[in-house]
Design a protein around this motif. Structure first.
Motif, short mmCIF file in Angstrom:
data_model
loop_
_atom_site.label_atom_id
_atom_site.label_comp_id
_atom_site.label_asym_id
_atom_site.label_seq_id
_atom_site.Cartn_x
_atom_site.Cartn_y
_atom_site.Cartn_z
N ASP A 190 0.85 -1.38 -0.02
CA ASP A 190 0.13 -0.01 -0.26
C ASP A 190 1.15 1.43 0.24
N GLU A 191 1.69 1.34 0.12
CA GLU A 191 3.08 2.30 -0.39
C GLU A 191 2.72 3.10 -1.23
N ASP A 192 3.35 4.13 -1.52
CA ASP A 192 2.81 5.19 -2.78
C ASP A 192 4.25 4.86 -3.21
N ALA A 193 5.56 4.60 -2.51
CA ALA A 193 7.01 4.46 -3.35
C ALA A 193 7.36 3.08 -2.88
N TRP A 194 8.28 3.06 -3.71
CA TRP A 194 9.06 2.03 -4.04
C TRP A 194 11.32 1.85 -2.62
N TYR A 195 11.37 1.69 -1.60
CA TYR A 195 12.05 1.38 -1.33
C TYR A 195 12.75 -0.12 -1.54
N LEU A 196 14.11 0.66 -2.31
CA LEU A 196 14.99 -0.29 -2.89
C LEU A 196 16.23 -0.67 -1.77
N HIS A 205 23.90 -2.53 1.71
CA HIS A 205 25.24 -1.66 1.64
C HIS A 205 23.97 -0.17 1.93
N GLY A 206 22.81 0.09 2.18
CA GLY A 206 21.86 1.14 2.05
C GLY A 206 20.78 1.14 1.14
N ALA A 207 19.70 1.84 1.15
CA ALA A 207 18.53 1.97 0.20
C ALA A 207 18.23 3.39 -0.13
N ALA A 208 17.77 2.99 -1.47
CA ALA A 208 17.25 4.02 -2.21
C ALA A 208 15.52 3.71 -2.88
N HIS A 209 15.13 5.52 -2.13
CA HIS A 209 13.20 6.18 -2.20
C HIS A 209 13.51 6.36 -3.67
N LEU A 210 12.07 5.33 -3.90
CA LEU A 210 11.65 6.23 -5.08
C LEU A 210 9.71 6.24 -4.61
N PRO A 211 9.38 8.21 -4.75
CA PRO A 211 8.25 8.17 -4.89
C PRO A 211 7.63 7.64 -5.88
N LEU A 212 6.24 7.21 -6.31
CA LEU A 212 5.41 6.91 -7.24
C LEU A 212 4.95 7.91 -7.85
N GLY A 213 4.28 8.87 -6.52
CA GLY A 213 2.90 9.88 -6.92
C GLY A 213 1.99 9.52 -7.21
N GLU A 214 0.97 10.09 -8.62
CA GLU A 214 0.07 9.46 -9.13
C GLU A 214 -0.06 8.27 -10.07
N ARG A 215 1.15 7.43 -9.89
CA ARG A 215 1.14 6.30 -11.31
C ARG A 215 0.51 5.72 -10.43
N PRO A 216 -0.35 4.62 -11.49
CA PRO A 216 -1.47 4.10 -11.82
C PRO A 216 -1.09 2.73 -11.34
N VAL A 217 -2.33 2.08 -10.47
CA VAL A 217 -2.29 1.09 -9.91
C VAL A 217 -1.43 -0.36 -11.29
N GLN A 218 -1.69 -0.33 -12.42
CA GLN A 218 -0.85 -1.19 -12.85
C GLN A 218 0.36 -0.44 -13.49
N PHE A 219 1.47 -0.48 -12.46
CA PHE A 219 2.79 0.27 -12.40
C PHE A 219 3.26 -0.35 -13.52
#
Length: 483
Positions: A190-196, A205-219
């Motif tokens: 249910d998050e609106d971002a990817w945490y990779l 060795h770390g992590a990245a945060h990518l916000p998805l914003g208004e990306r449709p459900v079928q990303f």
């Protein structure tokens, strides 16, 4: 819903206009079956430009218009002959099939182009990491896949980019668990971002945060996989850098330990003789002073002083060589005059050279040097002392001149020289030439070369034409000091 751009629409429409123009022009000369082939060709060419949702209705309308205009009875949609009905059915099926096949080919071509683009992006990012790019180089690649500002958390807790408190907490959790979060990741969908995670072979060795914003459900799942592949590349690069740093530290520690062990062994071996001589002479003075006349006592005292000075030189050389071998050494440099440096060396050698065998040949207007005076005096002292002891008792020459942007200092003697196979080994620590006489740890020439290289210069050995040795030192001359 995405619609095709204007250019493909116009190109497909022009294809059908050309097709119908040919049909109308060639209708009197061709049979109905031949005209139907032109219809199939029109559907094929239009399918190159139009998507299926537009190409299929256009093909149906084209078949209906073909029936209206060319199939008897003309001017109606009725069909009199069964063979004409079969022709229309075949024409409609072929047009639909062609439109579907062309759509599939366009989709496959698009996927191939996307795959090639992603592969090229991974290759280019790997090249940048190989060329020394830092973690921040990943941010532009991730930004192209996100719907907002991206951020990175590195293994030591450093944050790159803008991250809200919630995003920072998610990054910390993603790094700790070494697991991806967000839509399509199987965790926290249910998050609106990817945490990779920035994964390596030995850990995260770390992590990245990518916000998805208004990306449709079928990303786009391919975008997430691409982003994870980029993150994994950075994770592997960070792991390699960490492993290299650890290996370098271990190598330096091992080298330092070897140097310390060799130094202790050399001190224990070569310092034993002068210490024994000093102890013997001092004991004689203490226990037999009343039996010795004044000249005998003077000789014992001079021997004690000479052996103590020799012991001090051995110790200074060994300690300076150990100090110069340490990583990150900073020299205490200042502007120095060559004449003053030479004068300091001669003053130190006065008692060891009572016959004044050292002859100076200093060129006029020598430039100032940017150097560590203590180290450079020790270098010249070692070279001159070595020449006095191994030069056959003859004259020792000290030459100084400038050549371009280099200052050359040469110490020359007329001794036995150094055998060909020993001319590089004499500069290695704890190696003594076969012609060396007397005591020594074998660090004097090694220290001299280390001092020269610490100043950006070089020390070399050259055999003289009529016998003897020439130790030649080259040092850089700063531009502002050039005469």
């Amino acid at each position: 819903m995405r619609f095709p751009s204007l250019r493909p629409l116009l190109a497909g429409a022009a294809t059908w206009v050309l097709c119908w123009t040919l049909l109308l022009v060639l209708a009197p000369q061709l049979e109905l079956a031949h005209l139907a082939l032109l219809m199939v060709l029109g559907a094929l060419l239009a399918g190159l430009w139009w998507p299926p949702r537009l190409a299929l209705p256009a093909a149906v309308l084209a078949v209906a218009a073909f029936n209206w205009r060319f199939v008897p009875p003309q001017g109606s949609l009725r069909v009199q002959r069964p063979q004409d009905l079969l022709l229309l059915a075949t024409l409609l099926g072929a047009s639909a099939l062609v439109a579907g096949l062309m759509a599939r080919q366009r989709r496959l071509a698009g996927e191939a182009q996307a795959h090639a683009r992603r592969s090229e992006e991974l290759r280019a990012f790997a090249e940048s990491l190989r060329d020394g790019a830092g973690p921040a180089a990943l941010l532009p690649h991730l930004q192209a896949l996100a719907q907002g500002p991206v951020s990175l958390r590195l293994g030591d807790g450093e944050l790159l980019g803008q991250a809200s408190p919630g995003a920072a907490a998610g990054l910390a959790l993603c790094q700790t668990q070494a697991q991806a979060f967000g839509p399509g990741c199987g965790h926290h969908e249910d998050e609106d971002a990817w945490y990779l995670p920035l994964r390596g072979r030995q850990g995260c060795h770390g992590a990245a945060h990518l916000p998805l914003g208004e990306r449709p459900v079928q990303f786009d799942e391919a975008d997430r996989l691409q982003a994870q592949a980029l993150c994994d590349q950075l994770g592997l690069a960070l792991e390699r850098a960490q492993a290299l740093a650890q290996a370098q530290a271990a190598h330096e520690e091992a080298a330092g330990q070897r140097l310390r062990n060799t130094l202790l062994a050399a001190i224990a071996h070569d310092h034993r003789t002068p210490l024994a001589t000093i102890l013997g002479a001092a004991t004689s003075l203490r226990d037999q002073a009343e039996r010795l006349d004044a000249p005998q006592r003077q000789r014992l005292a001079e021997r004690i002083v000479a052996e103590a000075e020799q012991l001090a030189r051995l110790t200074d050389n060994a300690l300076q060589l150990a100090r110069l071998g340490q990583p990150g050494l900073a020299l205490s440099v200042d502007w120095e005059s060559v004449e003053e440096l030479v004068g300091s060396v001669l003053q130190r050698l006065r008692e060891r050279d009572p016959q004044r065998r050292i002859k100076l040949h200093l060129a006029p207007d020598l430039p100032l040097l940017r150097c560590d005076a203590v180290l450079l005096v020790q270098l010249l002292d070692n070279l001159l002392d070595n020449a006095l002891r191994h030069g056959g008792g003859g004259t020792v020459e000290l030459h100084a001149r400038q050549r371009g942007n280099r200052l050359q200092l040469a110490v020359r003697d007329r001794g036995a020289g150094v055998p060909l196979g020993q001319r590089e080994r004499i500069f290695e620590p704890y190696q003594r030439g076969e012609q060396a006489q007397g005591r020594g740890t074998g660090v004097g020439l090694a220290l001299c070369r280390a001092i020269a290289r610490a100043h950006g210069g070089e020390l070399r050995y050259r055999a003289r034409g009529h016998g003897g040795s020439s130790f030649e030192l080259e040092l850089p001359v700063p531009e502002q000091a050039a005469p």
